[in-house]
Scaffold this motif. Sequence first.
Motif, PDB file in Angstrom:
ATOM      1  N   ALA A 185      87.015  71.275  68.546  1.00  9.60           N
ATOM      2  CA  ALA A 185      88.475  71.458  68.129  1.00  9.60           C
ATOM      3  C   ALA A 185      88.903  72.936  68.308  1.00  9.60           C
ATOM      4  CB  ALA A 185      89.069  70.952  67.160  1.00  9.60           C
ATOM      5  N   TYR A 186      88.015  73.820  67.603  1.00  8.40           N
ATOM      6  CA  TYR A 186      88.236  75.099  67.412  1.00  8.40           C
ATOM      7  C   TYR A 186      87.931  75.986  69.021  1.00  8.40           C
ATOM      8  CZ  TYR A 186      87.381  80.184  66.547  1.00  8.40           C
ATOM      9  OH  TYR A 186      87.580  81.525  66.670  1.00  8.40           O
ATOM     10  N   ASP A 187      86.780  75.684  69.489  1.00  5.75           N
ATOM     11  CA  ASP A 187      86.026  76.235  70.486  1.00  5.75           C
ATOM     12  C   ASP A 187      87.239  76.342  71.722  1.00  5.75           C
ATOM     13  OD1 ASP A 187      83.794  77.033  69.755  1.00  5.75           O
ATOM     14  OD2 ASP A 187      82.509  76.157  70.950  1.00  5.75           O
ATOM     15  N   ALA A 188      87.728  75.034  71.885  1.00  6.25           N
ATOM     16  CA  ALA A 188      88.565  74.884  73.059  1.00  6.25           C
ATOM     17  C   ALA A 188      90.096  74.943  72.799  1.00  6.25           C
ATOM     18  CB  ALA A 188      88.525  73.397  73.775  1.00  6.25           C
ATOM     19  N   GLY A 189      90.373  74.965  71.341  1.00  2.00           N
ATOM     20  CA  GLY A 189      91.624  75.186  70.961  1.00  2.00           C
ATOM     21  C   GLY A 189      92.385  74.021  71.447  1.00  2.00           C
ATOM     22  N   LEU A 190      91.963  72.756  71.105  1.00  2.00           N
ATOM     23  CA  LEU A 190      92.500  71.650  71.557  1.00  2.00           C
ATOM     24  C   LEU A 190      93.770  71.095  70.651  1.00  2.00           C
ATOM     25  CD1 LEU A 190      89.022  69.497  71.974  1.00  2.00           C
ATOM     26  CD2 LEU A 190      90.535  70.605  73.824  1.00  2.00           C
ATOM     27  N   ARG A 191      94.695  70.670  71.464  1.00  2.00           N
ATOM     28  CA  ARG A 191      95.738  69.655  70.854  1.00  2.00           C
ATOM     29  C   ARG A 191      95.036  68.408  70.379  1.00  2.00           C
ATOM     30  NH1 ARG A 191      97.843  71.837  75.860  1.00  2.00           N
ATOM     31  NH2 ARG A 191      99.669  73.237  75.390  1.00  2.00           N
ATOM     32  N   VAL A 192      95.858  67.764  69.343  1.00  2.00           N
ATOM     33  CA  VAL A 192      94.999  66.710  68.784  1.00  2.00           C
ATOM     34  C   VAL A 192      95.197  65.482  69.781  1.00  2.00           C
ATOM     35  CG1 VAL A 192      97.135  65.804  67.648  1.00  2.00           C
ATOM     36  CG2 VAL A 192      95.040  65.182  66.989  1.00  2.00           C
ATOM     37  N   SER A 193      96.032  65.369  70.619  1.00  2.00           N
ATOM     38  CA  SER A 193      95.822  64.329  71.860  1.00  2.00           C
ATOM     39  C   SER A 193      94.831  64.647  72.532  1.00  2.00           C
ATOM     40  CB  SER A 193      97.368  64.471  72.669  1.00  2.00           C
ATOM     41  OG  SER A 193      97.475  65.727  72.993  1.00  2.00           O
ATOM     42  N   GLU A 194      94.416  65.884  73.008  1.00  2.00           N
ATOM     43  CA  GLU A 194      93.176  66.219  73.702  1.00  2.00           C
ATOM     44  C   GLU A 194      91.868  65.630  72.954  1.00  2.00           C
ATOM     45  OE1 GLU A 194      95.557  69.856  75.729  1.00  2.00           O
ATOM     46  OE2 GLU A 194      94.070  70.362  74.518  1.00  2.00           O
ATOM     47  N   LEU A 195      91.920  66.098  71.867  1.00  2.00           N
ATOM     48  CA  LEU A 195      90.651  65.879  71.016  1.00  2.00           C
ATOM     49  C   LEU A 195      90.591  64.315  70.782  1.00  2.00           C
ATOM     50  CD1 LEU A 195      88.662  67.199  69.310  1.00  2.00           C
ATOM     51  CD2 LEU A 195      90.380  67.002  67.224  1.00  2.00           C
ATOM     52  N   VAL A 196      91.399  63.576  70.619  1.00  2.00           N
ATOM     53  CA  VAL A 196      91.255  62.073  70.364  1.00  2.00           C
ATOM     54  C   VAL A 196      90.867  61.356  71.843  1.00  2.00           C
ATOM     55  CG1 VAL A 196      92.601  61.901  68.430  1.00  2.00           C
ATOM     56  CG2 VAL A 196      93.717  61.474  70.483  1.00  2.00           C
ATOM     57  N   ALA A 197      91.391  61.953  72.924  1.00  2.00           N
ATOM     58  CA  ALA A 197      91.290  61.433  74.317  1.00  2.00           C
ATOM     59  C   ALA A 197      89.739  61.752  74.893  1.00  2.00           C
ATOM     60  CB  ALA A 197      92.351  61.780  75.292  1.00  2.00           C
ATOM     61  N   ALA A 198      89.020  62.732  74.129  1.00  2.00           N
ATOM     62  CA  ALA A 198      87.892  63.296  74.748  1.00  2.00           C
ATOM     63  C   ALA A 198      86.938  62.235  74.787  1.00  2.00           C
ATOM     64  CB  ALA A 198      87.330  64.434  73.849  1.00  2.00           C
ATOM     65  N   GLY A 229      82.553  56.529  76.604  1.00  2.00           N
ATOM     66  CA  GLY A 229      83.793  56.142  75.680  1.00  2.00           C
ATOM     67  C   GLY A 229      84.123  57.655  74.830  1.00  2.00           C
ATOM     68  N   ALA A 230      84.965  57.203  73.896  1.00  2.00           N
ATOM     69  CA  ALA A 230      85.676  57.751  73.016  1.00  2.00           C
ATOM     70  C   ALA A 230      84.316  58.894  72.316  1.00  2.00           C
ATOM     71  CB  ALA A 230      86.463  57.456  71.939  1.00  2.00           C
ATOM     72  N   VAL A 231      84.447  60.134  72.070  1.00  2.00           N
ATOM     73  CA  VAL A 231      83.480  61.173  71.483  1.00  2.00           C
ATOM     74  C   VAL A 231      83.591  60.838  69.876  1.00  2.00           C
ATOM     75  CG1 VAL A 231      82.783  63.280  71.028  1.00  2.00           C
ATOM     76  CG2 VAL A 231      83.423  62.735  73.273  1.00  2.00           C
ATOM     77  N   PHE A 232      84.763  60.790  69.386  1.00  2.00           N
ATOM     78  CA  PHE A 232      84.977  60.655  67.904  1.00  2.00           C
ATOM     79  C   PHE A 232      85.595  59.417  67.431  1.00  2.00           C
ATOM     80  CE2 PHE A 232      85.500  65.418  69.065  1.00  2.00           C
ATOM     81  CZ  PHE A 232      84.031  65.759  68.491  1.00  2.00           C
ATOM     82  N   ARG A 233      84.776  58.849  66.641  1.00  2.00           N
ATOM     83  CA  ARG A 233      85.359  57.431  66.183  1.00  2.00           C
ATOM     84  C   ARG A 233      85.333  57.300  64.831  1.00  2.00           C
ATOM     85  NH1 ARG A 233      81.897  53.841  70.814  1.00  2.00           N
ATOM     86  NH2 ARG A 233      82.291  55.367  72.519  1.00  2.00           N
ATOM     87  N   ARG A 234      85.997  56.248  64.243  1.00  2.00           N
ATOM     88  CA  ARG A 234      85.979  55.897  62.968  1.00  2.00           C
ATOM     89  C   ARG A 234      84.717  55.455  62.253  1.00  2.00           C
ATOM     90  NH1 ARG A 234      90.418  51.798  59.855  1.00  2.00           N
ATOM     91  NH2 ARG A 234      89.613  51.932  57.782  1.00  2.00           N
ATOM     92  N   ILE A 235      84.157  55.564  61.129  1.00  2.00           N
ATOM     93  CA  ILE A 235      83.067  55.062  60.881  1.00  2.00           C
ATOM     94  C   ILE A 235      83.446  54.361  59.648  1.00  2.00           C
ATOM     95  CG2 ILE A 235      80.706  55.843  59.638  1.00  2.00           C
ATOM     96  CD1 ILE A 235      80.843  58.361  61.538  1.00  2.00           C
ATOM     97  N   ASN A 236      83.023  53.069  59.471  1.00  2.00           N
ATOM     98  CA  ASN A 236      83.167  52.241  58.270  1.00  2.00           C
ATOM     99  C   ASN A 236      81.812  52.361  57.457  1.00  2.00           C
ATOM    100  OD1 ASN A 236      85.997  51.124  58.986  1.00  2.00           O
ATOM    101  ND2 ASN A 236      84.474  50.177  60.693  1.00  2.00           N
ATOM    102  N   ILE A 237      82.080  52.430  56.097  1.00  2.00           N
ATOM    103  CA  ILE A 237      80.825  52.612  55.531  1.00  2.00           C
ATOM    104  C   ILE A 237      80.867  51.263  54.249  1.00  2.00           C
ATOM    105  CG2 ILE A 237      79.782  53.881  53.786  1.00  2.00           C
ATOM    106  CD1 ILE A 237      80.941  56.554  54.472  1.00  2.00           C
ATOM    107  N   LEU A 238      79.602  50.784  54.774  1.00  2.00           N
ATOM    108  CA  LEU A 238      79.398  49.489  53.649  1.00  2.00           C
ATOM    109  C   LEU A 238      78.679  49.816  52.638  1.00  2.00           C
ATOM    110  CD1 LEU A 238      79.102  46.798  56.599  1.00  2.00           C
ATOM    111  CD2 LEU A 238      81.342  47.357  55.417  1.00  2.00           C
ATOM    112  N   THR A 239      79.075  49.536  51.279  1.00  2.00           N
ATOM    113  CA  THR A 239      78.093  49.715  50.250  1.00  2.00           C
ATOM    114  C   THR A 239      77.478  48.346  49.741  1.00  2.00           C
ATOM    115  OG1 THR A 239      79.655  51.350  49.466  1.00  2.00           O
ATOM    116  CG2 THR A 239      77.977  50.677  47.861  1.00  2.00           C
ATOM    117  N   GLY A 294      88.507  55.295  69.766  1.00  2.00           N
ATOM    118  CA  GLY A 294      88.583  56.636  69.292  1.00  2.00           C
ATOM    119  C   GLY A 294      89.570  56.952  67.975  1.00  2.00           C
ATOM    120  N   LEU A 295      89.433  58.216  67.481  1.00  2.00           N
ATOM    121  CA  LEU A 295      90.125  58.396  66.281  1.00  2.00           C
ATOM    122  C   LEU A 295      91.573  58.460  66.390  1.00  2.00           C
ATOM    123  CD1 LEU A 295      88.035  61.139  64.360  1.00  2.00           C
ATOM    124  CD2 LEU A 295      88.292  58.824  63.579  1.00  2.00           C
TER     125      LEU A 295
END
Length: 376
Positions: free
Chosen positions: A188-201, A254-264, A283-284
């Motif tokens: 996100a920092y390197d490319a100065g991504l907008r959040v819409s661009e980040l979640v669409a990557a 598919g989406a680079v960044f995704r939600r992670i569910n943690i099961l205990t 994607g997120l």
Amino acid sequence: MTELAPLPSSLEAVLAAHGRLVDWSKARPLAIEAAADAMAPATKAAIVADLKCYLRWCMLQRPIATAVPATPETLVLYLRWLSRSTDTRAAAKPATLARRLASIARVHRILGYGDTEALPTQAGMVRDTLKGIRRKVGTRQRQAAPLRYGQAMSSADIEPEGLTIESLLAACGDDLVGLRDAALCSMAYDAGLRVSELVAAKVEDLRLLADRSGRLEIRRSKTDQEGEGSVVWLSAETMRRLSLWLSASAIADGAVFRRINILTLKGADDGETILRHHVGSNGLTRQGVVSILRSRATKAIADGHAAIEPGQDPVAALSAHSFRVGLTQDLFAAGEDGAGIALALRWSSPTTALGYARELAAGSNAAARVIGRVRS
């Protein structure tokens, strides 16, 4: 076979729910459908939110005000109400008022008004009301807190204090969640991504070069609604972090960044706690990105990676836009000009880019350079 009518858009649904406030006599179904299709998702969401606010207010008036077409008097009263409102959904900032007024004008045009007559939003009393509010409260918008890299970018620059990209990366562990969050912050920092661009990557949009740096193809953005696309640079460090995350999560497309569910889970014998990570397929969301950012910022402060003065709450000032603002300031601090920064970060104009470096500009303008040598 009978052709089915398209499902109503969110805009049509809101208008239909307040039918008695709206005069549909000039409306053409194809025009409404075309307008909805032409809007970017974020634009449509903003117009729908603004329309809901306006229609709610009209419903509360006695006698009930006609929303569309509106009278200039109705809009003046609405703007005055917004400027005094304590409702957080009806923020009184001048920029917000101007946007809400623009949304009302857009809805009028969609419903067939404004072709042969002036829109009520253009009336002198409406413009004067907005100008008066701007004069009273000022027009400068609150800027997202910048997330600079963490190092001085030139001999004239000062090393940033507080929360930085380096402090966020230091707060990311080696577990699956930490690998994802580090890769997200770095890209996100390197490319100065907008959040819409980040979640669409998507993984397919990434490319590794021989020098270990990378490229990310942005298929569509806020300033590129036609989808011409653009390509941005990514550092070797970011590509390394992306590789670690994608390998550990087994994401191949598919989406680079995704939600992670943690099961205990509890072990059957010794009662040991076992954590299981499940990576989602979608994607997120925008909200997910902000949640990750603030969580890592909180941890960075708690772990001592960022020194914060007592009484300050820098985490609350962060938004997904902070990456973009931070990179803009770093490039400016390194001596890059506004035109080059605007091109690199896909700003609409150099003026926009320089607006985010206003504070830095005060310490590096002509007066600071010349008089600073004399009076140092």
